[in-house]
Design a protein around this motif. Sequence first.
Motif, PDB file in Angstrom:
ATOM      1  N   LEU A  53      -3.477  -3.530   9.992  1.00 18.40           N
ATOM      2  CA  LEU A  53      -4.535  -3.449   8.984  1.00 18.40           C
ATOM      3  C   LEU A  53      -4.243  -4.361   7.800  1.00 18.40           C
ATOM      4  O   LEU A  53      -3.109  -4.427   7.320  1.00 18.40           O
ATOM      5  N   ILE A  54      -5.286  -5.035   7.323  1.00 16.53           N
ATOM      6  CA  ILE A  54      -5.130  -5.936   6.175  1.00 16.53           C
ATOM      7  C   ILE A  54      -6.245  -5.706   5.154  1.00 16.53           C
ATOM      8  O   ILE A  54      -6.929  -6.649   4.754  1.00 16.53           O
ATOM      9  N   PRO A  55      -6.461  -4.454   4.703  1.00 17.23           N
ATOM     10  CA  PRO A  55      -7.490  -4.246   3.691  1.00 17.23           C
ATOM     11  C   PRO A  55      -7.135  -5.003   2.421  1.00 17.23           C
ATOM     12  O   PRO A  55      -5.977  -5.019   1.996  1.00 17.23           O
ATOM     13  N   GLY A  56      -8.123  -5.658   1.837  1.00 19.64           N
ATOM     14  CA  GLY A  56      -7.895  -6.418   0.614  1.00 19.64           C
ATOM     15  C   GLY A  56      -8.594  -5.764  -0.561  1.00 19.64           C
ATOM     16  O   GLY A  56      -9.599  -5.068  -0.393  1.00 19.64           O
ATOM     17  N   THR A  57      -8.053  -5.975  -1.733  1.00 14.46           N
ATOM     18  CA  THR A  57      -8.665  -5.464  -2.954  1.00 14.46           C
ATOM     19  C   THR A  57      -8.101  -6.222  -4.133  1.00 14.46           C
ATOM     20  O   THR A  57      -7.001  -6.779  -4.061  1.00 14.46           O
ATOM     21  N   LYS A  58      -8.862  -6.293  -5.227  1.00 16.72           N
ATOM     22  CA  LYS A  58      -8.328  -6.861  -6.464  1.00 16.72           C
ATOM     23  C   LYS A  58      -7.944  -5.793  -7.450  1.00 16.72           C
ATOM     24  O   LYS A  58      -7.586  -6.070  -8.580  1.00 16.72           O
ATOM     25  N   SER A  59      -8.013  -4.519  -7.019  1.00 18.65           N
ATOM     26  CA  SER A  59      -7.726  -3.384  -7.892  1.00 18.65           C
ATOM     27  C   SER A  59      -6.388  -2.747  -7.528  1.00 18.65           C
ATOM     28  O   SER A  59      -6.137  -2.430  -6.364  1.00 18.65           O
ATOM     29  N   LEU A  60      -5.536  -2.535  -8.520  1.00 19.92           N
ATOM     30  CA  LEU A  60      -4.264  -1.861  -8.277  1.00 19.92           C
ATOM     31  C   LEU A  60      -4.482  -0.429  -7.794  1.00 19.92           C
ATOM     32  O   LEU A  60      -3.753   0.057  -6.924  1.00 19.92           O
ATOM     33  N   GLN A  61      -5.496   0.241  -8.329  1.00 24.92           N
ATOM     34  CA  GLN A  61      -5.774   1.620  -7.912  1.00 24.92           C
ATOM     35  C   GLN A  61      -6.233   1.673  -6.461  1.00 24.92           C
ATOM     36  O   GLN A  61      -5.744   2.488  -5.676  1.00 24.92           O
ATOM     37  N   HIS A  62      -7.169   0.787  -6.096  1.00 20.51           N
ATOM     38  CA  HIS A  62      -7.653   0.784  -4.712  1.00 20.51           C
ATOM     39  C   HIS A  62      -6.552   0.380  -3.740  1.00 20.51           C
ATOM     40  O   HIS A  62      -6.522   0.854  -2.604  1.00 20.51           O
ATOM     41  N   LEU A  63      -5.658  -0.491  -4.172  1.00 18.89           N
ATOM     42  CA  LEU A  63      -4.525  -0.864  -3.333  1.00 18.89           C
ATOM     43  C   LEU A  63      -3.722   0.369  -2.955  1.00 18.89           C
ATOM     44  O   LEU A  63      -3.420   0.592  -1.766  1.00 18.89           O
ATOM     45  N   GLN A  64      -3.371   1.173  -3.929  1.00 15.43           N
ATOM     46  CA  GLN A  64      -2.576   2.363  -3.652  1.00 15.43           C
ATOM     47  C   GLN A  64      -3.351   3.367  -2.794  1.00 15.43           C
ATOM     48  O   GLN A  64      -2.777   4.027  -1.918  1.00 15.43           O
ATOM     49  N   GLU A  65      -4.657   3.473  -3.020  1.00 15.51           N
ATOM     50  CA  GLU A  65      -5.479   4.364  -2.188  1.00 15.51           C
ATOM     51  C   GLU A  65      -5.465   3.898  -0.735  1.00 15.51           C
ATOM     52  O   GLU A  65      -5.318   4.708   0.194  1.00 15.51           O
ATOM     53  N   ASN A  66      -5.629   2.593  -0.524  1.00 12.35           N
ATOM     54  CA  ASN A  66      -5.609   2.063   0.841  1.00 12.35           C
ATOM     55  C   ASN A  66      -4.270   2.317   1.521  1.00 12.35           C
ATOM     56  O   ASN A  66      -4.215   2.749   2.684  1.00 12.35           O
ATOM     57  N   LEU A  67      -3.182   2.066   0.800  1.00 13.91           N
ATOM     58  CA  LEU A  67      -1.855   2.227   1.399  1.00 13.91           C
ATOM     59  C   LEU A  67      -1.575   3.682   1.757  1.00 13.91           C
ATOM     60  O   LEU A  67      -0.847   3.964   2.712  1.00 13.91           O
TER      61      LEU A  67
ATOM     62  N   GLU B  91       6.014  -4.245  -3.237  1.00 11.01           N
ATOM     63  CA  GLU B  91       6.892  -3.198  -3.777  1.00 11.01           C
ATOM     64  C   GLU B  91       6.575  -1.832  -3.171  1.00 11.01           C
ATOM     65  O   GLU B  91       7.445  -0.956  -3.104  1.00 11.01           O
ATOM     66  N   SER B  92       5.338  -1.667  -2.684  1.00  7.52           N
ATOM     67  CA  SER B  92       4.920  -0.393  -2.078  1.00  7.52           C
ATOM     68  C   SER B  92       5.178  -0.347  -0.580  1.00  7.52           C
ATOM     69  O   SER B  92       4.789   0.617   0.087  1.00  7.52           O
ATOM     70  N   GLY B  93       5.800  -1.389  -0.031  1.00  5.97           N
ATOM     71  CA  GLY B  93       6.182  -1.371   1.380  1.00  5.97           C
ATOM     72  C   GLY B  93       5.418  -2.315   2.279  1.00  5.97           C
ATOM     73  O   GLY B  93       5.726  -2.417   3.473  1.00  5.97           O
ATOM     74  N   VAL B  94       4.409  -3.009   1.760  1.00  5.23           N
ATOM     75  CA  VAL B  94       3.684  -3.990   2.574  1.00  5.23           C
ATOM     76  C   VAL B  94       4.600  -5.176   2.843  1.00  5.23           C
ATOM     77  O   VAL B  94       5.199  -5.741   1.930  1.00  5.23           O
ATOM     78  N   ASN B  95       4.711  -5.556   4.115  1.00  3.84           N
ATOM     79  CA  ASN B  95       5.496  -6.752   4.438  1.00  3.84           C
ATOM     80  C   ASN B  95       4.740  -7.708   5.359  1.00  3.84           C
ATOM     81  O   ASN B  95       5.325  -8.557   6.027  1.00  3.84           O
ATOM     82  N   PHE B  96       3.403  -7.564   5.359  1.00  5.34           N
ATOM     83  CA  PHE B  96       2.537  -8.469   6.119  1.00  5.34           C
ATOM     84  C   PHE B  96       1.366  -8.853   5.225  1.00  5.34           C
ATOM     85  O   PHE B  96       0.542  -8.009   4.863  1.00  5.34           O
TER      86      PHE B  96
ATOM     87  N   ASN C  87       5.247  -3.492   8.930  1.00  3.74           N
ATOM     88  CA  ASN C  87       4.498  -2.259   8.719  1.00  3.74           C
ATOM     89  C   ASN C  87       3.038  -2.527   9.036  1.00  3.74           C
ATOM     90  O   ASN C  87       2.483  -3.554   8.623  1.00  3.74           O
ATOM     91  N   ARG C  88       2.411  -1.623   9.774  1.00  2.00           N
ATOM     92  CA  ARG C  88       1.048  -1.856  10.252  1.00  2.00           C
ATOM     93  C   ARG C  88       0.014  -1.863   9.129  1.00  2.00           C
ATOM     94  O   ARG C  88      -1.093  -2.362   9.324  1.00  2.00           O
ATOM     95  N   MET C  89       0.345  -1.325   7.976  1.00  2.00           N
ATOM     96  CA  MET C  89      -0.551  -1.415   6.830  1.00  2.00           C
ATOM     97  C   MET C  89      -0.151  -2.637   6.011  1.00  2.00           C
ATOM     98  O   MET C  89       0.846  -2.628   5.293  1.00  2.00           O
ATOM     99  N   GLY C  90      -0.921  -3.702   6.152  1.00  2.00           N
ATOM    100  CA  GLY C  90      -0.659  -4.937   5.436  1.00  2.00           C
ATOM    101  C   GLY C  90      -1.645  -5.147   4.305  1.00  2.00           C
ATOM    102  O   GLY C  90      -2.282  -4.203   3.821  1.00  2.00           O
TER     103      GLY C  90
END
Length: 280
Positions: free
Chosen positions: A249-263, A51-56, A18-21
């Motif tokens: 894309l490989i946006p990084g974050t330490k926040s669970l909320q920002h992770l879901q926003e990025n995805l 669990e949200s579909g990231v596989n990279f 998936n292109r969103m990593g």
Amino acid sequence: MATTTSLTYKIGGELEINRMGYGGMQLTGPGVWGDAPDRELAKRVLLSAVESGVNFIDTADSYGPHTNEVLIREALSSQYSDIVVATKGGLERTGPNQWPVNGRPEHIRQAIDGSLQRLGKEVIQLWQLHRVDPNVPIEETLGPVADAVKAGKILHVGLSEAGIADIERAQQVVPIVSVQNLYNLAERSWEEVVDYTAERGIAFIPWFPLASGPGKLQDKIGALAEKYQATPAQVALAWLLRRSPNILLIPGTKSLQHLQENLAAVKVELSDEDVASLTA
């Protein structure tokens, strides 16, 4: 009318992802030095991404150094059959925010073996040269990498912060399937490399994909975020997905909320006109 964007890509023509990593660099201490301050939260972020579909998942031996690869093994080793973990080598760490380049063959050889051990893997699916060492011919640097490919320790090879000439020299030693360069809406100096890699079936992985940019650009992004009921970060990521089909894309974050926003940026389909307004 918006063009439907393909959300998958095959690295090296065979590893479909998936292109969103997700990039793990932020799961470290200040200055990318030391372990994640909250390791349990860091593990939850990694698990939530998968669990949200990231596989990279993108990491490097220099993140920590070494702690990021160990963290990924602890959090995700049970998921290894379903994900691609990419790592990098070729830098040393002498302190927070310090990144001396070391492309000497002996260092590269140790880096590969160290990453395999820390990740708990028999094969690194994508190993990337973190920087081209100006003091070492790239042919010498990549010698141990080519040996590792032949030995079955590495499946695919990529470069980071590399120009077209670097890619072409590297290709004489080992096939190159990805290039990871600084690229975002505000920093576009690698435009030629984006197009060059797209034409040749090489993945392009922007690092620092969420940089904002000058005021005029921020105003455009803000207006589009309001139009699409999205965050500015989601608009910036959506633009990258539209910029070229080989961009991962490989946006990084330490926040669970920002992770879901990025995805969720994959759901933002910018119109051709809005893409053009941001690209201009």
